[in-house]
Design an enzyme around this catalytic site. Structure first.
Site, PDB file in Angstrom:
ATOM      1  N   GLU A  71       0.812  -1.220   0.000  1.00 19.89           N
ATOM      2  CA  GLU A  71       0.000   0.000   0.000  1.00 19.89           C
ATOM      3  C   GLU A  71       0.847   1.273   0.000  1.00 19.89           C
ATOM      4  O   GLU A  71       0.423   2.317  -0.526  1.00 19.89           O
ATOM      5  CB  GLU A  71      -0.959   0.006   1.183  1.00 19.89           C
ATOM      6  CG  GLU A  71      -2.073  -1.043   1.101  1.00 19.89           C
ATOM      7  CD  GLU A  71      -1.650  -2.406   1.623  1.00 19.89           C
ATOM      8  OE1 GLU A  71      -0.456  -2.580   1.941  1.00 19.89           O
ATOM      9  OE2 GLU A  71      -2.532  -3.297   1.725  1.00 19.89           O
ATOM     10  N   PHE A 133     -11.330  -7.751  13.998  1.00 19.90           N
ATOM     11  CA  PHE A 133     -10.219  -8.163  13.140  1.00 19.90           C
ATOM     12  C   PHE A 133      -9.908  -7.076  12.102  1.00 19.90           C
ATOM     13  O   PHE A 133     -10.789  -6.603  11.397  1.00 19.90           O
ATOM     14  CB  PHE A 133     -10.581  -9.475  12.420  1.00 19.90           C
ATOM     15  CG  PHE A 133      -9.520  -9.945  11.488  1.00 19.90           C
ATOM     16  CD1 PHE A 133      -8.298 -10.403  11.977  1.00 19.90           C
ATOM     17  CD2 PHE A 133      -9.717  -9.932  10.119  1.00 19.90           C
ATOM     18  CE1 PHE A 133      -7.303 -10.823  11.104  1.00 19.90           C
ATOM     19  CE2 PHE A 133      -8.730 -10.359   9.245  1.00 19.90           C
ATOM     20  CZ  PHE A 133      -7.511 -10.804   9.739  1.00 19.90           C
ATOM     21  N   GLN A 134      -8.654  -6.683  12.042  1.00 22.90           N
ATOM     22  CA  GLN A 134      -8.147  -5.654  11.120  1.00 22.90           C
ATOM     23  C   GLN A 134      -8.866  -4.307  11.309  1.00 22.90           C
ATOM     24  O   GLN A 134      -9.020  -3.551  10.357  1.00 22.90           O
ATOM     25  CB  GLN A 134      -8.212  -6.121   9.667  1.00 22.90           C
ATOM     26  CG  GLN A 134      -7.211  -7.255   9.383  1.00 22.90           C
ATOM     27  CD  GLN A 134      -7.027  -7.576   7.912  1.00 22.90           C
ATOM     28  OE1 GLN A 134      -7.930  -7.364   7.106  1.00 22.90           O
ATOM     29  NE2 GLN A 134      -5.868  -8.096   7.560  1.00 22.90           N
ATOM     30  N   LYS A 183     -17.902  -1.529   6.259  1.00 23.70           N
ATOM     31  CA  LYS A 183     -18.341  -2.554   5.320  1.00 23.70           C
ATOM     32  C   LYS A 183     -19.865  -2.549   5.132  1.00 23.70           C
ATOM     33  O   LYS A 183     -20.363  -2.753   4.018  1.00 23.70           O
ATOM     34  CB  LYS A 183     -17.867  -3.935   5.777  1.00 23.70           C
ATOM     35  CG  LYS A 183     -18.200  -5.012   4.759  1.00 23.70           C
ATOM     36  CD  LYS A 183     -17.649  -6.349   5.143  1.00 23.70           C
ATOM     37  CE  LYS A 183     -16.217  -6.512   4.735  1.00 23.70           C
ATOM     38  NZ  LYS A 183     -15.731  -7.884   4.974  1.00 23.70           N
ATOM     39  N   MET A 498      24.162   9.878   2.243  1.00 19.98           N
ATOM     40  CA  MET A 498      24.049  11.196   2.877  1.00 19.98           C
ATOM     41  C   MET A 498      24.303  11.102   4.377  1.00 19.98           C
ATOM     42  O   MET A 498      24.934  11.993   4.976  1.00 19.98           O
ATOM     43  CB  MET A 498      22.667  11.797   2.596  1.00 19.98           C
ATOM     44  CG  MET A 498      22.526  13.244   3.028  1.00 19.98           C
ATOM     45  SD  MET A 498      23.700  14.359   2.192  1.00 19.98           S
ATOM     46  CE  MET A 498      22.775  14.776   0.706  1.00 19.98           C
TER      47      MET A 498
END
Length: 583
Positions: A71, A133-134, A183, A498
């Site tokens: 993602e 969940f999630q 959902k 760097m």
């Protein structure tokens, strides 16, 4: 991480609410995107966003969904797309880790004023707050790094919320917005007919595009009175598509113009009024002469610490005109004698008839004199070394010549980023895309891909360090699957360059965990179906770049460069800009 096993209800299982046109929430999402002209989505499916993906299945002929490999890659790809097209980039992800993986890209977009519309799935509204969940509080997580975020729990809200989101993302100072959709809102049927009306204004959010006349007149008076005015060109010029107005302004006033890192390519590198890049690794003259100016004009830029150095010692003899569309930037760091709030294009149009035509040859000559010093001590050796290993600067210089300065360079973060900014001669607008404010390693590979999706006809070259490449290299899979000819250059010094430079200069050469044992990048590329080549000798450089540029497919060129190269000039962190070092 994207386990689709959370409770999934299909449309058939959800009792339909009263509706004249039973459109599901998930289809309303897709229809809303189409109403906004969206043709591309960068996303990754998962349990809580599956209804939207199911709706998307039926619109594949109208929307190009690109399956990224992470993602974060979706967010950066959307940034690259947005930066080169000027349109909002669209990300789609599931709840929990899918949503939180977007956060780095969202933060980067917020810092660099890049319009994104990020859509995330969420658990059923009835489960919110239960550690389902999630489940993750993505609204709370992203509130500080978005222009606006909203959680939809009712399908009827979708058209209006999406219209607001697109308006906010792409108006005023652009930035990311996030829409989190439970959902149940995705699978439920709307109780009313789907109607989409584009948002044109919001009562509590009214960005000012047209400047106030009295502010413009004061700015014009200061410009006409100044003997040594100095123009700082920022990203706001590119966002406003004000390149032509900028050119007319500098040609009339003959004011020396320097660009910030994100302002590069707003004016051609060959323009006689262009004097170089500002900032920590900008040009010697552009930094050194800030304190010689009697007027500084900040145009679409925010005076960040990489430009100002020690604020107390910045532009000490100058009055300041600050032109920006975001009023919160005015007086935030550098007090403005003449603030002008407005869109850069509108402000320049208003200023042009009021400023007087002038010749400033003596003032410009001061820049050229210091440029000679920088050339002898830094540039000559960077671009035309007589021995030793290949230098980053000469790679960028030759790439610039071979692409006539017209490629879109997408740079990652670090030494290669600064060398690309310094030595590519930009002849076409939107030519330099990089992570400026956040300095996000791993930005370039997915962002270059997104830029190529947005502008397939343009040569897009990702310039990446070996450390940065390993942060998002899985997006090679996205490039391979898309079959787009993204060109990739890895400047490999086997260091986090760097950081190593800073440890050398400011930590008595204590190289603490910066050396990299790297994998075989060419074998990795070939594993993803992408051709590649590695070179170690200067004599191979020209032909290797020719092979890269002429390839009709994606191509990865790894170049082994000088291991302990330092980027100069350099303004030490927190020092006055006048303390810029050439060695």
């Amino acid at each position: 991480m994207k386990n689709p096993s959370s409770d999934i209800l299909t449309e058939k299982e959800i009792p339909a609410t009263a509706s004249a046109t039973p459109l599901s929430g998930s289809e309303a999402v897709i229809r809303s995107l189409l109403e906004e002209g969206v043709d591309t989505i960068f996303g990754y499916p998962g349990g809580a966003i599956m209804p939207v993906y199911d709706a998307l299945y039926h619109y594949q002929d109208q929307v190009n969904h690109i399956l990224v490999r992470h993602e974060q890659g979706a967010a950066h790809a959307a940034q690259g797309y947005a930066r080169i097209t000027g349109k909002p980039g669209i990300c789609l992800a599931t709840s929990g880790p899918g949503a939180t993986n977007l956060v780095t890209g969202i933060t980067d977009a917020m810092m660099d004023s890049t319009p994104l519309v990020c859509i995330t799935g969420q658990v059923f509204a009835s489960l919110l707050g239960t550690d389902a969940f999630q489940e993750a509080d993505v609204i709370g997580i992203t509130a500080p790094v978005t222009k606006w975020s909203y959680q939809i729990t009712d399908a009827d809200e979708i058209p209006e919320v999406f219209a607001k989101a697109f308006y906010i993302a792409n108006s005023g100072r652009p930035g990311p917005v996030l829409i989190d959709i439970t959902k149940n809102a995705q699978v439920a049927l709307m109780s009313k007919e789907f109607r989409y009306t584009k948002c044109k204004h919001i009562i509590s959010y009214r960005p000012r595009l047209q400047p106030k006349q009295e502010q413009v007149e004061l700015a014009a008076r200061l410009i006409n009175e100044a003997k040594k005015p100095y123009l700082f060109v920022g990203h706001g010029v590119l966002i406003a598509k004000a390149e032509e107005e900028l050119k007319a302004f500098v040609e009339k006033t003959e004011i020396p113009a320097a660009c910030t890192l994100l302002g590069l390519s707003a004016i051609s590198s060959d323009h006689p009024q262009y004097v170089g890049m500002l900032g920590m690794h900008g040009n010697y003259s552009t930094n050194k002469l800030i304190n010689e100016a009697d007027l500084v004009i900040g145009l679409g830029m925010r005076f960040d610490d990489r430009v100002t150095g020690n604020v107390a010692a910045f532009a000490t003899g100058a009055k300041v005109i600050h032109i920006d569309i975001d009023p919160s930037e005015i007086n935030k760091i550098i007090p403005a004698d003449a603030p002008v709030i407005g869109d850069a294009k509108a402000v320049l149009k208003a200023l042009l008839p009021l400023v007087e035509k002038r010749e400033r040859n003596d003032w410009l000559a001061e820049f050229k004199e210091l440029d000679k010093e920088e050339y002898e001590k830094v540039i000559k050796e960077d671009l035309f070394p007589e021995g030793g290993q290949i230098k980053m600067g000469e790679v960028i210089h030759r790439l610039s010549e071979k692409t006539a300065g017209k490629a879109a360079i997408v740079a990652d973060v670090g030494q290669h980023q600064m060398e690309a900014a310094r030595y590519y001669r930009f002849k076409q607008t939107d030519g330099y895309i990089t992570s400026g404010g956040s300095g996000t390693m791993g930005f370039a590979l997915p962002a270059a891909f997104g830029a190529k999706v947005g502008s397939p006809e343009r040569e897009v070259v990702a310039v990446i360090g070996d450390g940065c490449f390993q942060m998002t290299l899985q997006e090679l899979g996205t490039i391979w699957q898309s079959e787009l000819p993204v060109k990739i250059i890895i400047l490999n010094n086997n260091y986090l360059g760097m950081v190593r430079q800073w440890q050398q200069l400011f930590f008595d050469r204590r190289y603490s965990f910066v050396e990299l044992k790297n994998p075989d990048f060419i074998t990795i590329a070939k594993g993803f179906g992408i051709d590649g080549m590695k070179i170690t000798e200067r004599e191979e450089l020209d032909s290797a770049l020719d092979t890269l540029i002429s390839s009709k497919k994606a191509f990865l060129l790894e170049i082994l460069v000088e291991k302990e190269l330092n980027v100069f000039p350099m303004v030490p962190s927190g020092a006055p800009v006048s303390d810029i070092r050439l060695e």
